[in-house]
Design an enzyme around this catalytic site. Structure first.
Site, PDB file in Angstrom:
ATOM      1  N   SER A 130      -4.037   1.438   2.605  1.00 13.94           N
ATOM      2  CA  SER A 130      -2.806   0.838   2.092  1.00 13.94           C
ATOM      3  C   SER A 130      -1.864   0.505   3.236  1.00 13.94           C
ATOM      4  O   SER A 130      -1.836   1.196   4.247  1.00 13.94           O
ATOM      5  CB  SER A 130      -2.105   1.788   1.111  1.00 13.94           C
ATOM      6  N   LYS A 185      -6.714   6.059  -3.873  1.00  8.15           N
ATOM      7  CA  LYS A 185      -6.125   4.752  -3.591  1.00  8.15           C
ATOM      8  C   LYS A 185      -5.809   3.991  -4.883  1.00  8.15           C
ATOM      9  O   LYS A 185      -4.793   3.300  -4.990  1.00  8.15           O
ATOM     10  CB  LYS A 185      -7.083   3.926  -2.718  1.00  8.15           C
ATOM     11  N   HIS A 188      -2.684   5.420  -6.217  1.00  5.06           N
ATOM     12  CA  HIS A 188      -1.612   4.893  -5.362  1.00  5.06           C
ATOM     13  C   HIS A 188      -1.198   3.505  -5.841  1.00  5.06           C
ATOM     14  O   HIS A 188      -0.013   3.209  -6.000  1.00  5.06           O
ATOM     15  CB  HIS A 188      -2.095   4.831  -3.915  1.00  5.06           C
ATOM     16  N   ASN A 189      -2.175   2.641  -6.084  1.00  7.22           N
ATOM     17  CA  ASN A 189      -1.861   1.279  -6.500  1.00  7.22           C
ATOM     18  C   ASN A 189      -1.232   1.245  -7.891  1.00  7.22           C
ATOM     19  O   ASN A 189      -0.358   0.422  -8.162  1.00  7.22           O
ATOM     20  CB  ASN A 189      -3.121   0.414  -6.473  1.00  7.22           C
ATOM     21  N   GLU A 192       2.215   2.110  -7.446  1.00  3.23           N
ATOM     22  CA  GLU A 192       2.863   0.940  -6.841  1.00  3.23           C
ATOM     23  C   GLU A 192       3.285  -0.064  -7.921  1.00  3.23           C
ATOM     24  O   GLU A 192       4.390  -0.605  -7.875  1.00  3.23           O
ATOM     25  CB  GLU A 192       1.895   0.294  -5.853  1.00  3.23           C
TER      26      GLU A 192
END
Length: 469
Positions: A130, A185, A188-189, A192
């Protein structure tokens, strides 16, 4: 370059090219290959020309340029292209060589590749990256997982290119086995997506609800970035809102139809599979879908009366509190999902370490993550962020403003799906009793699905013959 390369990079689009340059700048010899030769030629004629980078005309030459055990980083589009590169690479590699997938792959694909390559003697790492173009070039957040025996081989190299957190720690740490790195990940996205939605709702409330001009709202975000909302996304939002073109705000010239690449959707699907409510991420995904059809929205808007738009009670400070509280809930939901996945798949994820990986280099980097890291380090077995003394105090402090903003927005006809969803989740989680008792009674009535009783231990199930009543 006379010596063998430490790592090979396959794929020289924006992310791959910048990762290769970062690796070279960090003291590593790098071999590169791109399927389209002109891309490689252009790369080598540019910034790579004076660096310890050697081009390869095909994958066989790339592998031949690598020191053993060979390390190949794949930076191509997720899905079929990754499998195609792996299929071509495997016959060229020896036992214990290492393949790293640095794309946004679905974690189940990573699990499959990990198992398949293990049987062929190849060590596989699925690594979430990222930070976008800038992060790839100057220091990303890296989330590697897969074959743990490969980590000692690549640890120094990967940490050399990672961003550095405020306490001096590189934002690169081993996450866990199998698809753990890409799952982290993915979450995480998803977070986001949520962060961007709660920021967008604050912008909309100030723009339409308070009648503020974009530049003035930019000043507010700039001020917020000096406090508890200090983050990359708040920082760039402040800058975006001050940009003008032909003496008008550029933001007003941008079509209000948001795109997406799928990782937010994957997060929501995974949360349903694991029975964990990432409701705010789901609302953020759906908000993008709603936005993506402006023609239909215009047609519907032509039928119904315009909303009042202006807020009656909520202030800028109230909006800041609602944003902060909703952000807490979003991260609490995200870490619940990570914990559930860790239990389900046997990954033994370290929540404090994961929060630490996101403190620098990545898109959601924020001072806020220092508080999350500290919460998990002080209580490694913390079941829910809202149970942390720091965050429970913050939610109590934001409660009144949060409710005022949601109520005022609803009255004014302004959509706040993320704030409202986060508040409903919060109210549900703090309710000692919910109407699910009625749902269970209904399910038992029409389908004999049984129910538990408040006067009996959990795990005992009962059926009532409702027809007799």
């Amino acid at each position: 370059m006379n010596t063998k390369a430490d790592i090979g990079v396959v794929g020289l689009a924006v992310m791959g090219a910048n990762i290769a340059l970062n690796l070279a700048d960090s003291g590593n010899n790098v071999a590169v290959y791109n399927r389209t030769k002109s891309v490689t030629d252009e790369f080598m004629a540019g910034e790579a020309a004076e660096k310890p980078i050697v081009p390869s005309s095909d994958l066989a030459e790339l592998v031949g340029n690598l020191a053993q055990p060979r390390v190949v980083l794949i930076m191509v589009k997720a899905g079929g292209p990754v499998d195609a590169v792996i299929d071509e690479l495997v016959p060229l590699l020896d036992d214990d060589d290492i393949i790293i997938d640095g794309g946004n792959s679905l974690f189940t694909d990573t699990d499959r590749r990990y198992e398949d390559l293990s049987q062929k003697g190849i060590r596989f790492i699925g690594m979430g990256i990222s930070g976008g173009e800038e992060g790839a070039r100057h220091g990303p957040s890296l989330m590697p997982g897969g074959d743990a025996s490969a980590w000692p081989v690549v640890e120094t190299m990967l940490r050399s290119i990672a961003a550095v957190a405020p306490d001096g720690t590189p934002t690169c740490e081993w996450v866990g086995p199998g698809g753990a790195g890409h799952f982290v990940k993915m979450v995480h996205n998803g977070i986001e997506y949520g962060d961007m939605q709660v920021i967008a709702e604050a912008y909309d409330l100030m723009r339409r609800g308070l009648g503020m001009a974009p530049a003035m709202i930019g000043d507010v975000f700039e001020r917020w970035n000096q406090g508890r909302l200090d983050s990359y996304l708040i920082e760039i939002t402040a800058s975006i809102l001050k940009v003008e073109e032909d003496e008008q705000p550029l933001i007003d010239l941008i079509l209000d139809a948001a795109g997406q690449k799928g990782t937010g959707k994957w997060t929501v699907i995974a949360s349903m599979d694991l029975a964990e409510p990432t409701a705010l991420v789901a609302e953020a995904v759906y908000a993008r879908i709603v936005s993506s059809d402006p023609a239909r929205r215009q047609a519907i808007a032509g039928i119904f009366d315009d909303p009042t738009d202006l807020l009656d009670e909520a202030t800028v400070d109230d909006i800041e509190a609602a944003l902060y509280a909703s952000k807490i809930i979003s991260y609490a939901q995200g870490f619940r999902l990570l914990s559930a996945a860790s239990d389900e798949y046997g990954w033994d994820l370290d929540m404090g370490s994961i929060a630490g990986l996101w403190r620098a280099g990545c898109i959601i980097r924020a001072a806020f993550l220092d508080d999350i890291t500290a919460s998990y380090r002080s209580e490694p077995d913390l079941e829910d962020l809202t149970l942390s003394p720091f965050f429970s105090r913050a939610l109590k402090g934001a409660d009144g403003s949060w409710r005022a903003v949601v109520a005022d927005a609803v009255s004014a006809g302004l959509p706040v799906p993320a704030y409202a969803s986060a508040l409903s989740y919060f109210d549900g989680m703090r309710s000692r009793r919910l109407p699910a008792d009625l749902i269970q009674a209904q399910r038992d009535f029409f389908g004999a699905h049984t129910f538990e009783r408040t006067d009996r231990p959990r795990g005992e199930f009962f059926h009532h013959d409702w027809s007799d009543d």
